[in-house]
Write a protein that holds these residues in place. Sequence first.
Motif, short mmCIF file in Angstrom:
data_model
loop_
_atom_site.label_atom_id
_atom_site.label_comp_id
_atom_site.label_asym_id
_atom_site.label_seq_id
_atom_site.Cartn_x
_atom_site.Cartn_y
_atom_site.Cartn_z
N ASP A 1 0.50 -1.17 -0.34
CA ASP A 1 0.38 0.17 0.16
C ASP A 1 0.96 1.64 -0.13
O ASP A 1 0.14 2.21 0.42
CB ASP A 1 -1.04 0.09 0.91
CG ASP A 1 -1.54 -0.75 1.20
OD1 ASP A 1 -2.01 -1.44 0.12
OD2 ASP A 1 -2.01 -1.87 2.22
N GLY A 2 2.18 1.10 -0.46
CA GLY A 2 2.88 2.35 -0.19
C GLY A 2 2.94 2.63 1.30
O GLY A 2 3.14 2.34 1.86
N PHE B 1 2.81 8.70 0.21
CA PHE B 1 3.64 7.95 -1.74
C PHE B 1 3.03 6.50 -1.33
O PHE B 1 3.92 5.42 -1.49
CB PHE B 1 5.06 7.54 -1.08
CG PHE B 1 5.84 9.03 -0.82
CD1 PHE B 1 7.18 9.36 -1.55
CD2 PHE B 1 5.85 9.43 0.94
CE1 PHE B 1 7.28 10.86 -1.55
CE2 PHE B 1 6.94 10.20 1.10
CZ PHE B 1 7.53 11.53 0.04
N PRO B 2 1.59 6.81 -1.23
CA PRO B 2 1.13 5.47 -2.04
C PRO B 2 1.93 4.32 -2.94
O PRO B 2 1.63 3.51 -3.13
CB PRO B 2 -0.31 5.74 -2.09
CG PRO B 2 -0.19 7.48 -2.66
CD PRO B 2 0.86 7.97 -2.31
N LYS B 3 2.11 5.16 -4.00
CA LYS B 3 2.40 4.23 -5.16
C LYS B 3 4.63 3.92 -5.50
O LYS B 3 4.41 2.81 -6.29
CB LYS B 3 2.00 5.23 -6.96
CG LYS B 3 1.18 6.24 -6.96
CD LYS B 3 0.37 6.68 -7.99
CE LYS B 3 -0.54 6.67 -8.23
NZ LYS B 3 -0.97 8.34 -9.07
N LEU B 4 4.43 4.57 -4.63
CA LEU B 4 5.84 3.58 -4.28
C LEU B 4 5.84 2.57 -3.83
O LEU B 4 5.45 2.86 -1.67
CB LEU B 4 7.10 5.21 -3.92
CG LEU B 4 7.61 6.02 -4.90
CD1 LEU B 4 7.80 7.38 -3.87
CD2 LEU B 4 7.36 6.08 -6.15
N THR B 5 5.90 0.90 -3.64
CA THR B 5 5.95 0.17 -3.24
C THR B 5 6.95 -0.77 -2.49
O THR B 5 7.01 -1.67 -1.40
CB THR B 5 5.02 -0.61 -3.34
OG1 THR B 5 5.16 -0.98 -5.10
CG2 THR B 5 3.24 0.06 -3.99
N TYR C 1 11.80 -1.03 -1.97
CA TYR C 1 12.40 -0.38 -1.42
C TYR C 1 13.54 -1.29 -1.31
O TYR C 1 13.53 -2.33 -0.71
CB TYR C 1 11.87 0.29 -0.28
CG TYR C 1 11.04 1.01 -0.62
CD1 TYR C 1 11.51 2.82 -0.54
CD2 TYR C 1 9.70 1.29 -0.21
CE1 TYR C 1 10.17 3.59 -0.83
CE2 TYR C 1 8.42 1.64 -0.41
CZ TYR C 1 8.97 3.49 -0.47
OH TYR C 1 8.14 4.53 -0.58
N SER D 1 13.56 4.25 -2.16
CA SER D 1 13.02 3.26 -3.69
C SER D 1 13.43 3.42 -4.89
O SER D 1 14.37 4.00 -5.44
CB SER D 1 12.03 5.46 -3.71
OG SER D 1 10.55 3.84 -4.91
N GLU E 1 11.87 3.01 -7.22
CA GLU E 1 10.52 3.24 -8.27
C GLU E 1 11.25 4.86 -8.85
O GLU E 1 10.74 4.76 -9.61
CB GLU E 1 9.28 2.70 -8.44
CG GLU E 1 9.05 1.65 -7.66
CD GLU E 1 7.73 1.26 -6.41
OE1 GLU E 1 6.93 -0.03 -7.57
OE2 GLU E 1 7.94 2.02 -5.68
#
Length: 165
Positions: A22-23, A27-31, A33, A52, A54
């Motif tokens: 869910d990030g 930062f919900p779109k970066l999942t 790390y 990240s 991404e």
Amino acid sequence: MTIQTDYGTVEYSPEDLIVFPDGLFGFPKLTRYLLLRISENDGDDSILLMLSVEDPNVVFVLINPFFLCPDYAPVLRPEELACLEVSENGELSYYAICVVRGDYLENTVNLKCPLAINPQTRHGIQIILENTSYEYGHKLGSFPSVINSTEEEPDGSGNHADTST
């Protein structure tokens, strides 16, 4: 795989990634790390960088909350434990996000919203602890473990290096 960062080229494999389905808050779109050690001591996970893959411009400074507060006792709700595929809190690793400022002792850590990571599956979530006295912005200078470790430098001068970037 490799990723180009401000810290140089970092090589990693997919198994090295920590995944937050869910990030993180904000930062919900970066999942996905990578955890990078700051210390050269292999076993020292007290302070880490979380990068990240991404968006390599997004890097968090993480600190082991038990280093700051040995009696830190996060309690997850049953649905959070189920999401992480564990039955109890002790099966997880916890990290607090640190906000870095110019003066080291003015840095703050968010003990109210730690990252909880299952070291077996390498999946994590960021949680909001309920019914607790932990806050969003504890100053590092308020923890005895930090004050005691910075009072006496190896050269005896009491001078502190500025590690902010």
